[in-house]
Design an enzyme around this catalytic site. Structure first.
Site, PDB file in Angstrom:
ATOM      1  N   TYR A  66       0.770  -1.140   0.061  1.00  0.00           N
ATOM      2  CA  TYR A  66       0.012   0.069   0.174  1.00  0.00           C
ATOM      3  C   TYR A  66       0.758   1.147   0.031  1.00  0.00           C
ATOM      4  CZ  TYR A  66      -4.113  -3.010   1.278  1.00  0.00           C
ATOM      5  OH  TYR A  66      -5.033  -3.858   1.373  1.00  0.00           O
ATOM      6  N   PHE A 221     -13.554  -5.157  -0.694  1.00  0.00           N
ATOM      7  CA  PHE A 221     -14.486  -4.526  -1.824  1.00  0.00           C
ATOM      8  C   PHE A 221     -15.831  -4.898  -1.290  1.00  0.00           C
ATOM      9  CE2 PHE A 221     -11.157  -5.441  -5.217  1.00  0.00           C
ATOM     10  CZ  PHE A 221     -10.483  -4.342  -5.137  1.00  0.00           C
ATOM     11  N   PRO A 222     -16.205  -4.149   0.119  1.00  0.00           N
ATOM     12  CA  PRO A 222     -17.581  -4.417   0.648  1.00  0.00           C
ATOM     13  C   PRO A 222     -18.657  -3.978  -0.120  1.00  0.00           C
ATOM     14  CG  PRO A 222     -16.185  -3.093   1.923  1.00  0.00           C
ATOM     15  CD  PRO A 222     -15.204  -3.348   0.966  1.00  0.00           C
ATOM     16  N   LEU A 223     -18.279  -2.945  -0.737  1.00  0.00           N
ATOM     17  CA  LEU A 223     -19.426  -2.132  -1.622  1.00  0.00           C
ATOM     18  C   LEU A 223     -19.452  -2.576  -3.032  1.00  0.00           C
ATOM     19  CD1 LEU A 223     -19.288   1.367   0.352  1.00  0.00           C
ATOM     20  CD2 LEU A 223     -20.911  -0.496   0.679  1.00  0.00           C
ATOM     21  N   GLY A 224     -18.772  -3.648  -3.502  1.00  0.00           N
ATOM     22  CA  GLY A 224     -18.660  -3.609  -4.879  1.00  0.00           C
ATOM     23  C   GLY A 224     -17.954  -2.729  -5.643  1.00  0.00           C
ATOM     24  N   GLY A 225     -17.944  -2.636  -6.820  1.00  0.00           N
ATOM     25  CA  GLY A 225     -17.601  -1.465  -7.807  1.00  0.00           C
ATOM     26  C   GLY A 225     -16.275  -1.043  -7.693  1.00  0.00           C
ATOM     27  N   PRO A 228     -13.646  -0.724 -12.530  1.00  0.00           N
ATOM     28  CA  PRO A 228     -14.701  -0.648 -13.709  1.00  0.00           C
ATOM     29  C   PRO A 228     -15.239  -2.035 -14.240  1.00  0.00           C
ATOM     30  CG  PRO A 228     -12.616   0.459 -14.273  1.00  0.00           C
ATOM     31  CD  PRO A 228     -12.217  -0.215 -12.851  1.00  0.00           C
TER      32      PRO A 228
END
Length: 312
Positions: A66, A221-225, A228
């Site tokens: 990171y 990625f707990p909210l997806g998206g 792209p």
């Protein structure tokens, strides 16, 4: 005459109490990857992390790759032993700023050891409490060269050796299937960190195995998206309707659903914004009634792809 001093009242646990590596922790922690966005303002990055701790965050997710060590250095500066924050890092990839992707895989046992040593140096620790072995069996992955296809047993042997040497405290897994997790159970796995959200629930069987084995389930990625072409939780009509009814944001609904979906879930939402941080830590107070949960559970799941697939 000086005023008497009293111990500070501990901050309430965001999301309530959960368990990670034998410790009681807040169910909502902090994913530090987004601190890289504050690379030009180190003071702001340190202040954001300090604010998270003041609000009750007591586990932080990071990695040497990171910001190519920057995020670890911020953690080292921001946290003190008295904060008693459990730091979780990961190995299996390294920074590759000049490559086709920002990361390249580093899966061989010697690479895992080097990554642990690099994490120890930038974090300023003698032992990393938890280190996740990030594999490529599930979720989103970069293309896997032949020399990076490494047997799980060889990797676990190195992780166990690092644990026996005291360089890491406990072993977790990332981006693995239920079958891989089952094979690894004898190594004493304490958490699984997979790409998982309301709109990406391919790993439900791995989650259920974590519940059965009392292993922490830590979705990234707990909210997806996040990339792209991937579905976004906040675009779902059921999520938008719930947010309007509850008076919160769609992102908060997506995070609250994860907490409701399994008692083993620990969240590590990341942000570089103070307002978003506070909103993320408030999701534990959101109550989803049976009707709302049923509508959210009915949202279809979409499979992940490899990054080369997304690029095409």
């Amino acid at each position: 005459m000086t005023s008497p001093s009293f111990p500070a009242t501990p901050a309430p646990r965001p999301g309530g109490a959960g368990e990670l590596a034998g410790r009681t922790v807040s169910r909502v922690g902090y994913g530090a990857m987004q601190l890289e966005r504050l690379h030009g303002d180190r003071r702001a990055a340190v202040a954001l992390l300090r604010h998270a701790v003041e609000l009750g965050v007591d586990h932080v997710d990071t990695a040497q790759f990171y910001g190519d060590g920057f995020v670890n250095e911020v953690i080292r500066e921001a946290l003190t032993p008295e904060d008693d924050v459990l730091v979780v890092s990961k190995v299996g990839a390294v920074s590759d700023p000049g490559g086709p992707f920002p990361l390249r895989l580093a899966q061989r046992p010697e690479d895992l050891r080097t990554s642990v040593e690099d994490n120890l140096a930038t974090l300023g620790l003698e032992q990393i409490p938890v280190v996740n072995l990030r594999r490529t069996d599930s979720g989103i992955s970069v293309p896997v060269p032949d020399d990076q296809i490494v047997d799980l047993d060889d990797q676990l042997a190195e992780m166990i050796a690092l644990r026996d040497e005291g360089k890491i405290g406990a072993v977790g897994l990332s981006s693995v299937t239920a079958d891989i997790l089952r094979r690894a159970l004898s190594a004493g796995i304490v958490c699984v960190q997979n790409a998982y959200s309301l709109v990406a629930r391919d790993d439900e069987d791995a989650l259920r195995l974590c519940e059965a084995e009392q292993i922490a389930w830590v979705p990234y990625f707990p909210l997806g998206g996040a990339l792209p072409g991937l579905a976004k939780v906040a675009d779902e009509p059921a999520v938008l309707a719930a947010a309007e009814r509850l008076g919160c944001t769609p992102a908060q609904v997506g995070l609250a659903w994860l907490l409701h979906h399994s008692p083993r879930t620990l969240l590590i939402p990341g942000t570089a914004d103070t307002g978003h941080l506070e909103a993320n830590l408030a999701v534990g107070a959101i109550i989803l009634d049976d009707q709302t949960l049923a509508a959210l559970d009915a949202v279809p799941t979409r499979p992940f792809q490899t990054l080369d697939g997304l690029k095409s």
